[in-house]
Design a protein around this motif. Structure first.
Motif, PDB file in Angstrom:
ATOM      1  N   VAL A 128       0.851  -1.205   0.000  1.00  0.00           N
ATOM      2  CA  VAL A 128       0.000   0.000   0.000  1.00  0.00           C
ATOM      3  C   VAL A 128       0.881   1.247   0.000  1.00  0.00           C
ATOM      4  O   VAL A 128       0.671   2.171  -0.797  1.00  0.00           O
ATOM      5  CB  VAL A 128      -0.948   0.012   1.220  1.00  0.00           C
ATOM      6  CG1 VAL A 128      -1.685   1.341   1.327  1.00  0.00           C
ATOM      7  CG2 VAL A 128      -1.939  -1.143   1.155  1.00  0.00           C
ATOM      8  N   GLU A 129       1.870   1.260   0.863  1.00  0.00           N
ATOM      9  CA  GLU A 129       2.741   2.434   0.979  1.00  0.00           C
ATOM     10  C   GLU A 129       3.592   2.626  -0.272  1.00  0.00           C
ATOM     11  O   GLU A 129       3.914   3.762  -0.623  1.00  0.00           O
ATOM     12  CB  GLU A 129       3.593   2.312   2.233  1.00  0.00           C
ATOM     13  CG  GLU A 129       2.751   2.440   3.499  1.00  0.00           C
ATOM     14  CD  GLU A 129       3.511   2.195   4.790  1.00  0.00           C
ATOM     15  OE1 GLU A 129       4.661   1.673   4.745  1.00  0.00           O
ATOM     16  OE2 GLU A 129       2.951   2.501   5.851  1.00  0.00           O
ATOM     17  N   SER A 130       3.922   1.539  -0.978  1.00  0.00           N
ATOM     18  CA  SER A 130       4.737   1.660  -2.201  1.00  0.00           C
ATOM     19  C   SER A 130       3.991   2.407  -3.305  1.00  0.00           C
ATOM     20  O   SER A 130       4.617   2.966  -4.202  1.00  0.00           O
ATOM     21  CB  SER A 130       5.165   0.281  -2.701  1.00  0.00           C
ATOM     22  OG  SER A 130       4.104  -0.401  -3.354  1.00  0.00           O
ATOM     23  N   PHE A 131       2.667   2.428  -3.251  1.00  0.00           N
ATOM     24  CA  PHE A 131       1.850   3.173  -4.217  1.00  0.00           C
ATOM     25  C   PHE A 131       1.512   4.565  -3.712  1.00  0.00           C
ATOM     26  O   PHE A 131       0.719   5.278  -4.326  1.00  0.00           O
ATOM     27  CB  PHE A 131       0.544   2.430  -4.520  1.00  0.00           C
ATOM     28  CG  PHE A 131       0.729   1.075  -5.108  1.00  0.00           C
ATOM     29  CD1 PHE A 131       1.444   0.893  -6.284  1.00  0.00           C
ATOM     30  CD2 PHE A 131       0.181  -0.038  -4.497  1.00  0.00           C
ATOM     31  CE1 PHE A 131       1.623  -0.368  -6.829  1.00  0.00           C
ATOM     32  CE2 PHE A 131       0.350  -1.301  -5.043  1.00  0.00           C
ATOM     33  CZ  PHE A 131       1.079  -1.465  -6.211  1.00  0.00           C
ATOM     34  N   GLY A 132       2.041   4.939  -2.543  1.00  0.00           N
ATOM     35  CA  GLY A 132       1.745   6.244  -1.970  1.00  0.00           C
ATOM     36  C   GLY A 132       0.489   6.249  -1.126  1.00  0.00           C
ATOM     37  O   GLY A 132       0.019   7.306  -0.706  1.00  0.00           O
ATOM     38  N   GLY A 133      -0.068   5.072  -0.858  1.00  0.00           N
ATOM     39  CA  GLY A 133      -1.268   4.966  -0.026  1.00  0.00           C
ATOM     40  C   GLY A 133      -0.914   4.851   1.442  1.00  0.00           C
ATOM     41  O   GLY A 133       0.256   4.826   1.828  1.00  0.00           O
ATOM     42  N   ARG A 134      -1.958   4.781   2.249  1.00  0.00           N
ATOM     43  CA  ARG A 134      -1.750   4.621   3.695  1.00  0.00           C
ATOM     44  C   ARG A 134      -2.691   3.555   4.234  1.00  0.00           C
ATOM     45  O   ARG A 134      -3.750   3.281   3.647  1.00  0.00           O
ATOM     46  CB  ARG A 134      -1.948   5.942   4.424  1.00  0.00           C
ATOM     47  CG  ARG A 134      -3.377   6.444   4.425  1.00  0.00           C
ATOM     48  CD  ARG A 134      -3.509   7.767   5.197  1.00  0.00           C
ATOM     49  NE  ARG A 134      -4.866   8.275   5.118  1.00  0.00           N
ATOM     50  CZ  ARG A 134      -5.832   7.973   5.985  1.00  0.00           C
ATOM     51  NH1 ARG A 134      -5.597   7.191   7.009  1.00  0.00           N
ATOM     52  NH2 ARG A 134      -7.049   8.486   5.837  1.00  0.00           N
ATOM     53  N   VAL A 135      -2.309   2.973   5.361  1.00  0.00           N
ATOM     54  CA  VAL A 135      -3.139   1.987   6.045  1.00  0.00           C
ATOM     55  C   VAL A 135      -3.857   2.687   7.192  1.00  0.00           C
ATOM     56  O   VAL A 135      -3.234   3.443   7.949  1.00  0.00           O
ATOM     57  CB  VAL A 135      -2.281   0.808   6.569  1.00  0.00           C
ATOM     58  CG1 VAL A 135      -3.118  -0.137   7.418  1.00  0.00           C
ATOM     59  CG2 VAL A 135      -1.650   0.065   5.397  1.00  0.00           C
ATOM     60  N   HIS A 136      -5.153   2.462   7.282  1.00  0.00           N
ATOM     61  CA  HIS A 136      -5.978   3.073   8.324  1.00  0.00           C
ATOM     62  C   HIS A 136      -6.602   1.949   9.157  1.00  0.00           C
ATOM     63  O   HIS A 136      -7.218   1.035   8.604  1.00  0.00           O
ATOM     64  CB  HIS A 136      -7.087   3.928   7.691  1.00  0.00           C
ATOM     65  CG  HIS A 136      -7.969   4.584   8.688  1.00  0.00           C
ATOM     66  ND1 HIS A 136      -7.671   5.796   9.260  1.00  0.00           N
ATOM     67  CD2 HIS A 136      -9.146   4.180   9.236  1.00  0.00           C
ATOM     68  CE1 HIS A 136      -8.633   6.128  10.110  1.00  0.00           C
ATOM     69  NE2 HIS A 136      -9.535   5.158  10.111  1.00  0.00           N
TER      70      HIS A 136
END
Length: 159
Positions: A128-136
């Protein structure tokens, strides 16, 4: 009503939505017996973006994770139930033990998981973070779980 998509369809649809600058949220799980904890979690996940995509563990995946007595409902039934919820836009059934490949296909802005996990425990966090996303992390509803329901039903049958 949501739509159940195969992996190839999912990737194409997500590309289209990203082109429209939609904020995509994912979550995943077995969703074997839908209960209020699931519903609240899904609603909370949907509030984090414009589109909610649910990754659903296949029957084989659930058996590997939960044991041979699960799932109680087959994957097609579980997918249809999830897709019928107003907060769910898309459902994708995945056969892997983790949602990593599902996440790679979607490339979400946000990936939401229940509070029984921390981001560091999730195999999908680095993806997720590799695509610039975040975990919530979404707060769990205390005392609400499929395992708890199964145990309660077993006790009722014993008596």
């Amino acid at each position: 009503m949501g739509t159940v998509l195969r992996r190839d369809e999912l990737a194409k649809e997500m590309e289209r939505l990203r082109g429209q600058k939609k904020r995509v949220v994912t979550t995943n799980g077995c969703f074997d017996l839908l209960h209020v904890g699931h519903v609240r979690s899904l609603k909370s996940a949907r509030e984090l973006g414009d589109v909610l995509v649910v990754g659903l563990n296949s029957d084989d995946s659930v058996r590997r994770l939960k044991g041979s007595s699960r799932p109680l409902n087959c994957q097609d039934d579980r997918a249809e139930i999830l897709a019928s919820l107003a907060c769910v836009d898309y459902v994708h059934i995945f056969d892997e033990d983790t949602p990593v490949e599902f996440i790679k296909a979607v490339k979400p802005n946000v990936h939401a998981k229940g509070g029984d996990y921390s981001p560091s425990q999730l195999a999908e966090t680095p993806v997720v973070e590799s695509f610039g996303g975040r975990v919530h992390i979404i707060e769990l509803v205390p005392g609400r779980s499929t395992t708890g329901l199964v145990q309660k039903m077993a006790k009722q049958i014993e008596h």
